[in-house]
Design an enzyme around this catalytic site. Structure first.
Site, PDB file in Angstrom:
ATOM      1  N   LYS A 214       0.841  -1.192   0.000  1.00 36.72           N
ATOM      2  CA  LYS A 214       0.000   0.000   0.000  1.00 36.72           C
ATOM      3  C   LYS A 214       0.886   1.255   0.000  1.00 36.72           C
ATOM      4  O   LYS A 214       0.699   2.157  -0.787  1.00 36.72           O
ATOM      5  CB  LYS A 214      -0.911  -0.039   1.225  1.00 36.72           C
ATOM      6  N   GLU A 220      10.326  -4.667   4.820  1.00 38.32           N
ATOM      7  CA  GLU A 220      10.418  -6.070   4.390  1.00 38.32           C
ATOM      8  C   GLU A 220      10.160  -6.189   2.897  1.00 38.32           C
ATOM      9  O   GLU A 220      10.900  -6.856   2.161  1.00 38.32           O
ATOM     10  CB  GLU A 220       9.370  -6.926   5.134  1.00 38.32           C
ATOM     11  N   GLY A 282      -5.001  -2.004   4.890  1.00 38.30           N
ATOM     12  CA  GLY A 282      -4.229  -3.148   4.399  1.00 38.30           C
ATOM     13  C   GLY A 282      -4.930  -4.472   4.659  1.00 38.30           C
ATOM     14  O   GLY A 282      -5.036  -5.330   3.778  1.00 38.30           O
ATOM     15  N   ARG A 283      -5.426  -4.659   5.879  1.00 35.07           N
ATOM     16  CA  ARG A 283      -6.037  -5.948   6.231  1.00 35.07           C
ATOM     17  C   ARG A 283      -7.446  -6.118   5.662  1.00 35.07           C
ATOM     18  O   ARG A 283      -8.097  -7.134   5.877  1.00 35.07           O
ATOM     19  CB  ARG A 283      -6.026  -6.125   7.747  1.00 35.07           C
ATOM     20  N   GLU A 368      -5.097  -6.640  14.628  1.00 32.07           N
ATOM     21  CA  GLU A 368      -4.566  -5.328  14.239  1.00 32.07           C
ATOM     22  C   GLU A 368      -5.708  -4.297  14.273  1.00 32.07           C
ATOM     23  O   GLU A 368      -5.483  -3.111  14.484  1.00 32.07           O
ATOM     24  CB  GLU A 368      -3.929  -5.389  12.838  1.00 32.07           C
ATOM     25  N   HIS A 399      -5.879 -33.057  17.940  1.00 31.83           N
ATOM     26  CA  HIS A 399      -4.779 -33.852  18.484  1.00 31.83           C
ATOM     27  C   HIS A 399      -3.663 -32.973  19.030  1.00 31.83           C
ATOM     28  O   HIS A 399      -2.538 -33.437  19.207  1.00 31.83           O
ATOM     29  CB  HIS A 399      -4.251 -34.809  17.409  1.00 31.83           C
ATOM     30  N   LYS A 523       9.106  -0.892  14.243  1.00 31.16           N
ATOM     31  CA  LYS A 523       9.726  -0.578  12.947  1.00 31.16           C
ATOM     32  C   LYS A 523      10.819   0.471  13.139  1.00 31.16           C
ATOM     33  O   LYS A 523      11.921   0.339  12.603  1.00 31.16           O
ATOM     34  CB  LYS A 523       8.675   0.000  11.993  1.00 31.16           C
TER      35      LYS A 523
HETATM   36  O1  F6P Z   1       1.819  -4.246   9.912  1.00 30.37           O
HETATM   37  C1  F6P Z   1       1.548  -2.927   9.614  1.00 30.37           C
HETATM   38  C2  F6P Z   1       1.087  -2.748   8.216  1.00 30.37           C
HETATM   39  O2  F6P Z   1       0.968  -1.391   7.974  1.00 30.37           O
HETATM   40  C3  F6P Z   1      -0.223  -3.477   7.898  1.00 30.37           C
HETATM   41  O3  F6P Z   1      -1.333  -2.814   8.322  1.00 30.37           O
HETATM   42  C4  F6P Z   1      -0.127  -3.613   6.439  1.00 30.37           C
HETATM   43  O4  F6P Z   1      -1.056  -4.543   5.980  1.00 30.37           O
HETATM   44  C5  F6P Z   1       1.315  -4.051   6.301  1.00 30.37           C
HETATM   45  O5  F6P Z   1       2.002  -3.289   7.271  1.00 30.37           O
HETATM   46  C6  F6P Z   1       1.914  -3.857   4.951  1.00 30.37           C
HETATM   47  O6  F6P Z   1       1.923  -2.524   4.547  1.00 30.37           O
HETATM   48  P1  F6P Z   1       2.126  -2.120   3.051  1.00 30.37           P
HETATM   49  O7  F6P Z   1       1.033  -2.714   2.253  1.00 30.37           O
HETATM   50  O8  F6P Z   1       2.096  -0.629   3.042  1.00 30.37           O
HETATM   51  O9  F6P Z   1       3.465  -2.639   2.599  1.00 30.37           O
END
Ligand code: F6P
Length: 558
Positions: A214, A220, A282-283, A368, A399, A523
């Site tokens: 987003k 990452e 995002g979620r 979240e 189990h 972060k």
């Molecule tokens: O974990 C925090 C967050 O902002 C989530 O809400 C989001 O889904 C994820 O990081 C990834 O963010 P982006 O889509 O901006 O890379």
């Protein structure tokens, strides 16, 4: 304008529920008795919602409690907030944004435009969908080719959190619908092991990479994107490619983001960037351009069915009065356990192997969203919020951890999700294996609800001292969510069901379920700490425990 949150704990309705809880403790909870005394209980607490039969009857509620929970929702104006969400009011107060994931699945045929902040939202959504469908068709048909002219056989989707969990979960859930001979591999973790394993055996010439972010700034994702680009360029060159890096990037990288400038800076052709909007959390984004990998794997028609499922559930949720609205009641019953029984967690138990990533997906959606200590106006919450969601598919959990649910000291409400039909009907001799599986789903919910008494155990000839260990108290609450088939449409329904449960709970607690400030500090600190692996000055700035851990690292790294 958003109204100041009401202090839920000071409402008459909350106090009434507190009284209900105390009365229940005095009278004793007995699902067995409640079922016996009220032959209509199942009927009253069962709901046919879209393609699901939802049975709430094995929950620790009476008619009176349901009535009081409904009164609480009314006192907290949940219906008004629901209307605000669907119409684009800025319910995400800390980010000053509308909350419009429901617009992502609104058909153009629905009455009326939806203009939010000057934007014709539904029109924009469908423009992006049409571009994605055209692009996905080109990839599926081999019209879109790698830089050396080969058809794409593999897609690598790089993203994390909402830009990963949704697509992975749906890809796994709908695997039987994959029909283009294109496999998707999802890379999320910054741990280099993730990319290393997912890229194994892939041919750079036939691999298309989708960077899903987003913000297009997530550490990452951007690190993995650069790593995969290096892998791809190196691989192409090793196979004889002599063209430019820029050309190869254009042919092998596309992006999904709200930050189209950063996408262009990465070298991705803006024509191959698919946007979404700040009003999609995002979620809550798997049904936006974030689902591009799914359209490539399954095709536009299946994605349309998926969106239709979401919309079907949205329509039910928005049009059904609280007292008859199973989604509202599920959210309210969660509040009942969380705030009155003090339940800490909630198990998600899908009796369908294809849904094996569904609990992980729901963890982000629920935790979240509702793991908050401040309300939407910045004041502290007045009661406990968000439960811990966790779970495992099928009989595997039986189990592993069901022991604690059946006989432990924690109250763990559990949602059982199952489907009448299977994609893989098989027999073991005369025994239909799917029926055996479903028998387990029903057996577990029955055992949890009704338990096993000391007399029943004794009748089996158990030695007296061992009787207590073999008794089951029962009255362990469950909800059964029984669908006809796991299809693109029912999966959309299921996701929307939980999105709206989250919304109901957040509305009761007075929180903004759509921001996620709690992930920011870690972060920031990661950026400060990482240099300390090599730099003594940075090391000296850390706390004693972090310093000791880094010294251990320094002493043992190869
Ligand atoms: O974990 C925090 C967050 O902002 C989530 O809400 C989001 O889904 C994820 O990081 C990834 O963010 P982006 O889509 O901006 O890379």
């Amino acid at each position: 304008m958003i109204a100041e949150p009401i202090n839920v704990t000071q409402t008459r309705e909350w106090k009434k529920l507190k009284q209900d809880y105390e009365d229940l403790q005095k009278q004793g909870i007995s699902l067995k008795k409640w079922f016996k005394e009220d032959p209509d209980r199942v009927n009253k607490l069962s709901f046919d919602v879209a393609d699901f039969h939802i049975d709430l009857s094995k929950n620790l509620v009476t008619d009176q409690i349901i009535q009081d929970l409904v009164a609480l929702a009314k006192a907290m104006h949940v219906e008004g907030r629901r209307a605000q969400m669907f119409s684009g009011v800025h319910l995400n107060t800390t980010e000053d944004r509308a909350v419009l994931h429901t617009a992502l699945r609104r058909p153009v045929s629905d009455e009326g435009e939806l203009i939010v902040d000057g934007q014709d939202v539904v029109k924009d959504v469908h423009e992006v969908l049409d571009r994605m469908y055209a692009f996905a068709n080109d990839v599926r048909l081999g019209k879109w080719q790698g830089v050396t002219g080969k058809k794409i056989t593999d897609v690598v989707s790089i993203g994390i959190g909402g830009s990963d969990l949704g697509p992975v979960m749906v890809y796994e859930a709908l695997k039987p619908y994959a029909n283009a001979g294109i496999a998707v591999h999802y890379i999320s973790n910054i741990d280099p092991n993730d990319a290393a394993e997912k890229l194994k055996g892939l041919d750079p010439e036939t691999t298309l990479v989708i960077i899903v972010s987003k913000t297009f700034t997530t550490l990452e994702t951007m690190t993995n994107a650069r790593e995969v680009r290096t892998w791809l360029l190196k691989g192409l060159k090793a196979q004889g490619y002599t063209g430019s890096d820029a050309d190869a990037t254009k042919h092998h990288f596309v992006a999904v983001s709200t930050n189209l400038k950063a996408v262009a800076d990465f070298g991705i052709d803006p024509n191959n960037a698919f946007g979404f909007w700040s009003w999609v959390g995002g979620r809550y984004s798997v049904d936006s351009a974030v689902g591009l990998s799914l359209i490539i794997a399954f095709g536009p028609k299946i994605f349309e069915d998926f969106l239709d499922g979401f919309h079907t559930m949205d329509t039910y949720f928005v049009n059904t009065p609280i007292e008859e609205n199973a989604v509202m009641l599920m959210g309210l019953i969660n509040v009942w356990y969380n705030n009155f029984f003090g339940a800490e967690s909630h198990a998600i138990l899908p009796y369908n192997q294809y849904l094996h990533r569904f609990p992980a997906y729901l963890q982000q959606l629920t935790m979240e969203s509702n793991g908050k200590s401040t309300r939407w106006d910045g004041t502290p919450v007045t009661t406990k919020t968000g439960e811990i969601f966790w779970g495992e598919a099928g009989t595997n959990g039986q189990h592993a951890f069901y022991q604690l649910i059946h006989q432990g000291t924690h109250l763990i409400p559990a949602d059982f999700i199952a489907f009448v039909n299977t994609k893989n009907p098989t027999k073991d001799g005369d025994q239909d294996i799917h029926e055996l599986f479903l028998g387990n789903f029903l057996a577990q919910t029955k055992a949890l609800a009704f338990g096993k008494t000391a007399d029943e155990v004794r009748r089996e000839g158990t030695a007296e001292w061992m009787v207590p260990a073999r008794c089951f108290a029962g009255n362990r609450p469950t909800t059964s969510i029984f669908g006809t088939d796991l299809t693109p449409k029912t999966l959309g329904e299921l996701i929307a069901l939980y999105e709206h449960i989250v919304f109901v709970e957040g509305s009761i607690w007075g929180i903004d379920s759509f921001d996620q400030w709690g992930v920011e500090l870690g972060k920031q600190l990661a950026k400060q700490i990482t240099p300390a692996f090599h730099d003594d000055k940075a090391l000296a700035e850390q706390d004693a425990s972090t310093q000791a851990l880094i010294r251990f690292y320094r002493a043992h790294r190869h």
